[in-house]
Scaffold this active site. Structure first.
Site, mmCIF file in Angstrom:
data_model
loop_
_atom_site.group_PDB
_atom_site.id
_atom_site.type_symbol
_atom_site.label_atom_id
_atom_site.label_comp_id
_atom_site.label_asym_id
_atom_site.label_seq_id
_atom_site.Cartn_x
_atom_site.Cartn_y
_atom_site.Cartn_z
ATOM 1 C CE LYS A 274 -6.078 -3.779 -1.355
ATOM 2 N NZ LYS A 274 -5.734 -2.346 -1.279
ATOM 3 C CG ASP B 183 -10.495 -3.384 -0.195
ATOM 4 O OD1 ASP B 183 -11.166 -2.634 -0.924
ATOM 5 O OD2 ASP B 183 -9.411 -3.048 0.310
#
Length: 293
Positions: free
Chosen positions: A22, A147
């Site tokens: 990401k 996350d």
């Protein structure tokens, strides 16, 4: 370098699944909580590159991870912690062999460990035929790290809180050149730095998206620049060629390009001594495409 999307056979005893990287396209720090965690606003986007997990069903209830990662005990590895959490949720009767093909740099700000954990949760859920919903899997993932839920839900997202309150968004999907300048950034040192910006005024998701990529920034960047001159050098080098930013607390930095040929040309110019790759931005995680979720 993109991960191929495997065909999922519901009866298979082995799954080969991607754990995508990401980027934080925007990262604002809006406050600090009494427990020491920081309040954030961020935009998460996936890349078409990452690690790969091979999951093989075991009938004896054992969980095994290969290969060993230098300096990380099995009990501390997020993949094993994810597998044990899911095993306990399912009643402890299922087992698996897990092989992790690690491509993403550790501590690079690309979310590799969190993504690996999410792939373990979703992959083992499929392998074991549990049928748990994404909310349940995200709850388990949050116990492993802030996350992990975005990787569990599998869509580009506006995130608030410590990064766990997610709203799906559709971002532009350009090409990126990502550079790891060869240093290890300490996230606690960055978030503990006295000079770190902690009072950025909160904004709405609509305002962030309306402003567009040209207005996005990372509040950690000035502190990381001061603490890690090599990261500053990589940022300066990239910024002379394309819009550049730090992801997370680094050490990886990225530049946004409109086309793949532009990314190829920039990649060819990256100085020796820095790890670098190109990747395409995605709004849907390739893990979810692979699993049909």
């Amino acid at each position: 370098m993109s991960d191929a999307i495997p065909h999922l056979d519901p009866a298979a005893d082995t799954l080969v699944l991607p754990a995508p990287a990401k980027l934080n396209r925007l990262l604002h720090i809006t406050g600090r909580r009494p427990d020491g965690y920081h309040e954030l606003q961020t935009l998460f986007q996936f890349l078409d590159i990452g690690d790969t997990l091979t999951l093989r069903r075991r009938e004896d209830g054992e969980l095994r991870l290969t290969p060993a990662i230098d300096g990380v005990d099995d009990e501390d590895n997020l993949v094993m912690r994810a597998a044990r959490l899911l095993q306990a949720e399912a009643g402890g009767r299922r087992g698996a062999e897990i092989h992790l093909d690690k491509r993403l740099p550790m501590g690079g700000g690309l979310g590799g460990g969190s993504s690996d954990a999410a792939t373990a949760l979703l992959g083992l859920d499929a392998l074991w035929g549990l049928g748990l919903d994404l909310e349940t899997l995200a709850r388990l993932g949050l116990a492993l790290g802030a996350d992990v839920p975005v990787f569990v839900h599998g869509h580009a997202a506006w995130a608030e809180g410590i990064g766990e309150r997610l709203t799906p968004v559709s971002l532009d999907t350009p090409w990126f050149v990502v550079i790891h300048p060869g240093v290890t950034v300490s996230t606690p040192a960055v978030f503990g730095a006295p000079e770190l910006t902690r009072d950025t005024p909160p904004i709405t998701m609509a305002r962030a998206l309306q402003g567009g990529a040209g207005s996005w920034r990372n509040d950690c960047e000035p502190t990381v620049r001061r603490q890690y001159p090599e990261v500053a050098r990589a940022l300066d080098w990239l910024a002379r060629r394309a819009p550049a930013m730090l992801t997370g607390t680094g050490a990886c930095v990225f530049a946004r390009l409109e086309t793949e040929p532009q990314a190829d040309r920039l990649l060819a110019e990256v100085p020796k001594g820095w790890q670098a790759f190109k990747a395409h931005g995605l709004n849907r995680s390739p893990l979810h495409a692979a699993l049909g979720r």
